[in-house]
Design a protein around this motif. Structure first.
Motif, PDB file in Angstrom:
ATOM      1  N   PHE A  70      40.483   3.845  48.807  1.00 14.22           N
ATOM      2  CA  PHE A  70      39.715   3.471  49.098  1.00 14.22           C
ATOM      3  C   PHE A  70      40.113   3.176  50.655  1.00 14.22           C
ATOM      4  CE2 PHE A  70      40.102   1.962  44.931  1.00 14.22           C
ATOM      5  CZ  PHE A  70      39.034   1.389  43.876  1.00 14.22           C
ATOM      6  N   LEU A  71      38.394   3.821  50.755  1.00 16.68           N
ATOM      7  CA  LEU A  71      38.456   4.011  52.283  1.00 16.68           C
ATOM      8  C   LEU A  71      38.476   2.597  52.995  1.00 16.68           C
ATOM      9  CD1 LEU A  71      37.127   7.213  53.421  1.00 16.68           C
ATOM     10  CD2 LEU A  71      39.617   6.363  53.724  1.00 16.68           C
ATOM     11  N   PRO A  72      38.459   1.677  54.148  1.00 18.21           N
ATOM     12  CA  PRO A  72      38.379   0.649  54.906  1.00 18.21           C
ATOM     13  C   PRO A  72      36.928   1.280  55.579  1.00 18.21           C
ATOM     14  CG  PRO A  72      39.974   1.603  56.057  1.00 18.21           C
ATOM     15  CD  PRO A  72      39.632   2.045  54.775  1.00 18.21           C
ATOM     16  N   PRO A  73      35.963  -0.367  56.166  1.00 23.70           N
ATOM     17  CA  PRO A  73      34.999   0.027  56.885  1.00 23.70           C
ATOM     18  C   PRO A  73      34.866   0.500  58.661  1.00 23.70           C
ATOM     19  CG  PRO A  73      35.361  -2.313  55.931  1.00 23.70           C
ATOM     20  CD  PRO A  73      36.388  -1.569  55.941  1.00 23.70           C
ATOM     21  N   LEU A  74      35.074   0.842  58.863  1.00 25.93           N
ATOM     22  CA  LEU A  74      34.661   2.114  60.096  1.00 25.93           C
ATOM     23  C   LEU A  74      35.371   0.272  61.273  1.00 25.93           C
ATOM     24  CD1 LEU A  74      31.955   4.503  60.482  1.00 25.93           C
ATOM     25  CD2 LEU A  74      34.101   4.647  59.842  1.00 25.93           C
ATOM     26  N   GLU A 103      38.231 -15.586  58.396  1.00 25.52           N
ATOM     27  CA  GLU A 103      36.740 -14.814  57.434  1.00 25.52           C
ATOM     28  C   GLU A 103      36.337 -14.346  57.342  1.00 25.52           C
ATOM     29  OE1 GLU A 103      33.110 -17.255  55.558  1.00 25.52           O
ATOM     30  OE2 GLU A 103      35.023 -18.970  56.295  1.00 25.52           O
ATOM     31  N   VAL A 104      36.035 -13.625  58.895  1.00 25.65           N
ATOM     32  CA  VAL A 104      34.982 -12.460  59.564  1.00 25.65           C
ATOM     33  C   VAL A 104      36.346 -11.295  58.916  1.00 25.65           C
ATOM     34  CG1 VAL A 104      34.092 -11.464  61.436  1.00 25.65           C
ATOM     35  CG2 VAL A 104      33.914 -13.703  61.410  1.00 25.65           C
ATOM     36  N   GLY A 105      37.731 -11.822  59.260  1.00 29.74           N
ATOM     37  CA  GLY A 105      38.526 -10.244  59.520  1.00 29.74           C
ATOM     38  C   GLY A 105      38.062  -9.802  57.542  1.00 29.74           C
ATOM     39  N   GLU A 106      38.583 -11.349  57.029  1.00 36.46           N
ATOM     40  CA  GLU A 106      38.563 -10.593  55.360  1.00 36.46           C
ATOM     41  C   GLU A 106      36.802  -9.868  54.783  1.00 36.46           C
ATOM     42  OE1 GLU A 106      39.558 -11.317  51.584  1.00 36.46           O
ATOM     43  OE2 GLU A 106      40.722 -10.692  53.412  1.00 36.46           O
ATOM     44  N   VAL A 107      35.777 -10.306  54.976  1.00 38.20           N
ATOM     45  CA  VAL A 107      35.099 -10.141  54.834  1.00 38.20           C
ATOM     46  C   VAL A 107      34.496  -8.723  55.307  1.00 38.20           C
ATOM     47  CG1 VAL A 107      32.238 -10.130  55.358  1.00 38.20           C
ATOM     48  CG2 VAL A 107      33.697 -12.306  54.646  1.00 38.20           C
ATOM     49  N   TYR A 108      34.981  -8.129  56.411  1.00 38.37           N
ATOM     50  CA  TYR A 108      35.413  -7.079  57.153  1.00 38.37           C
ATOM     51  C   TYR A 108      36.397  -5.790  56.741  1.00 38.37           C
ATOM     52  CZ  TYR A 108      30.339  -8.240  57.969  1.00 38.37           C
ATOM     53  OH  TYR A 108      29.049  -8.738  58.145  1.00 38.37           O
ATOM     54  N   THR A 109      37.173  -6.590  56.000  1.00 42.66           N
ATOM     55  CA  THR A 109      37.592  -5.341  55.439  1.00 42.66           C
ATOM     56  C   THR A 109      37.747  -4.831  54.716  1.00 42.66           C
ATOM     57  OG1 THR A 109      39.557  -7.113  55.421  1.00 42.66           O
ATOM     58  CG2 THR A 109      39.617  -5.851  57.803  1.00 42.66           C
ATOM     59  N   HIS A 110      37.134  -5.292  53.376  1.00 39.04           N
ATOM     60  CA  HIS A 110      36.990  -4.857  52.015  1.00 39.04           C
ATOM     61  C   HIS A 110      36.363  -3.631  51.599  1.00 39.04           C
ATOM     62  CE1 HIS A 110      32.885  -5.604  51.149  1.00 39.04           C
ATOM     63  NE2 HIS A 110      32.432  -6.765  52.165  1.00 39.04           N
ATOM     64  N   HIS A 111      36.999  -3.259  50.508  1.00 34.43           N
ATOM     65  CA  HIS A 111      36.760  -1.947  50.339  1.00 34.43           C
ATOM     66  C   HIS A 111      35.360  -2.127  49.017  1.00 34.43           C
ATOM     67  CE1 HIS A 111      40.801  -2.329  51.247  1.00 34.43           C
ATOM     68  NE2 HIS A 111      40.580  -1.285  51.689  1.00 34.43           N
ATOM     69  N   TYR A 112      34.809  -0.537  48.355  1.00 32.44           N
ATOM     70  CA  TYR A 112      34.112  -0.738  47.769  1.00 32.44           C
ATOM     71  C   TYR A 112      34.398  -1.598  47.142  1.00 32.44           C
ATOM     72  CZ  TYR A 112      30.193   0.829  44.318  1.00 32.44           C
ATOM     73  OH  TYR A 112      29.923   1.241  43.843  1.00 32.44           O
ATOM     74  N   ASP A 113      32.444  -2.747  46.670  1.00 33.31           N
ATOM     75  CA  ASP A 113      32.395  -2.827  44.978  1.00 33.31           C
ATOM     76  C   ASP A 113      32.858  -2.516  43.827  1.00 33.31           C
ATOM     77  OD1 ASP A 113      32.450  -5.036  43.473  1.00 33.31           O
ATOM     78  OD2 ASP A 113      31.162  -6.324  44.491  1.00 33.31           O
TER      79      ASP A 113
END
Length: 425
Positions: free
Chosen positions: A139-143, A162-172
């Motif tokens: 699963f690739l992370p966001p760029l 929280e911001v870090g968490e939101v933007y390292t999540h993978h495809y749902d």
């Protein structure tokens, strides 16, 4: 004398069959314009075959998926795209193979916030009748650049973590897997296969958001039989959430959580799951489960009537855990296969299992390899086996058991195996 000379000129390319049949011309035209006008179902079966043989494998799936069911066409699509094509893994259906692997490919290279989610959702109506198994091993992370830009735009009042968490999540996966009615197997690994020089541990994070999305999705997959989530740094909190959502699942038979970070609290949640589900196979190989976790799993075993295989290889259950599992097997009548290799076990566990071997009539395979059972441990197992007729596999490699004891044990187990083989003949 007078000779007449006759010259016959022949055109070698001349043929009586110069003009193809009108039917042939029509079929060529249909194949050529298939994308604009896919009229396959109006044709006779033999004409359908001729058109399908001429179709290009590069036609968009929106045209072919719901119209072309000819296996020959999908076989061509698979063979042109992948070097290895074992159709027996896909219920002998080339169409199923193509649609499953195509979907897997899109998911493996999906970049959150960059790839358009429609790419996946548009495939659902095309492949939902065929997809039974999905194996997604990355699963690739966001760029990263994208991540920084986005976080700069957010207001300063928001919590950075929280911001870090939101933007390292993978495809749902939730919207996809809940829309596939025939999905029976899901194999996932949250990580990146070939990151090259860009290696960072953050590429291998299975986040809390990933976990809650996945748990909600799997709960709604009512036909799911096999769920594998391996090598994904799954810890206790995440396993608790997953186990809670999998309780009383109507179909789940196999759960593979090997090569993760599950400790005692996670094992306690899984112990409860064993007794509140139809689970038959549980693989917890290479985790960090100690005696408390093993005791909880043992309690689940004592209450379970369905589990047939438990793998605890490469954990730290120790004798307290080993003894607890042994005591549970004095009453459990479902477990057939148990793997306790590399678990710091010694003579006290062997003593309890001596009783198990004397009483239990369902266990057919036990693996004790790479433990310190010692000479006495081996002798006790041999005593327990004296009247046992069901055990057909007992792995005692690297357990410090005496050679003669090992030989006698092997003799009994081999005789049991032969008896079973002759019985089945």
């Amino acid at each position: 004398s007078f000779y007449t000379r006759r010259c016959i000129t022949e055109d070698p390319s001349w043929s009586l069959v110069t003009v193809p049949h009108l039917t042939e011309l029509c079929l060529q035209h249909i194949a050529h314009n298939f994308e604009q006008n896919p009229i396959l179902n109006y044709l006779l079966p033999e004409h359908q075959n001729k058109v399908v043989d001429r179709l290009s494998t590069s036609l968009p799936l929106t045209v072919t998926a719901n119209i072309v069911s000819h296996e020959d066409y999908w076989k061509r699509c698979c063979m042109e795209r992948w070097q290895v094509c074992d159709v027996s893994n896909y219920g002998d259906s080339w169409k199923r193979m193509f649609l499953e692997r195509h979907l897997e490919n899109i998911l493996k290279f999906f970049i959150p916030n960059t790839t358009d989610p429609k790419q996946v959702l548009e495939l659902i109506p095309l492949c939902k009748g065929y997809v039974r198994k999905l194996e997604i091993d990355q699963f690739l992370p966001p760029l990263q650049a994208y991540q920084k830009e986005e976080s700069d735009d957010l207001s300063d009042t928001e919590d950075d973590a929280e911001v870090g968490e939101v933007y390292t999540h993978h495809y749902d996966l939730k919207d996809l897997i809940t829309a596939l009615p025939h999905l029976e197997e899901l194999h996932l690994i949250y990580g990146v296969k070939s990151c090259g020089m860009n290696f960072e541990w953050s590429l291998f994070n299975f986040t809390e958001l990933d976990c809650s999305n996945l748990a909600a999705g799997v709960k709604m997959c009512r036909n799911l039989k096999v769920f594998k989530l391996t090598r994904s740094k799954v810890d206790d909190d995440k396993i608790k959430l997953l186990a809670r959502n999998l309780q009383n699942h109507p179909c789940l038979l196999e759960l593979d959580l090997s090569h993760n970070l599950i400790r005692d609290h996670g094992a306690q949640a899984l112990g409860k799951l064993i007794s509140h589900s139809k689970l038959e196979t549980l693989d917890l190989c290479n985790n960090q489960i100690c005696h408390l976790g093993a005791q909880a799993l043992a309690q689940g075993l004592a209450e379970s009537s369905t589990l047939t295989s438990l793998n605890l290889r490469l954990n730290f259950v120790g004798d307290k855990g080993g003894e607890a599992i042994g005591h549970a097997l004095l009453t459990n009548t479902s477990l057939k296969s148990l793997h306790l290799g590399s678990n710091n076990l010694s003579e006290p566990t062997a003593a309890v299992f001596s009783q198990v071997l004397a009483q239990n009539t369902t266990l057919t395979s036990i693996n004790f390899s790479c433990n310190h059972l010692g000479l006495d441990g081996g002798k006790q197992l041999l005593e327990g086996l004296a009247n046992n007729k069901t055990l057909t596999e007992l792995d005692l490699r690297h357990t410090e058991v005496e050679q003669e004891t090992d030989f006698l044990i092997h003799k009994i187990v081999w005789a049991n195996r032969e008896a079973v083989r002759l019985g089945s003949l």
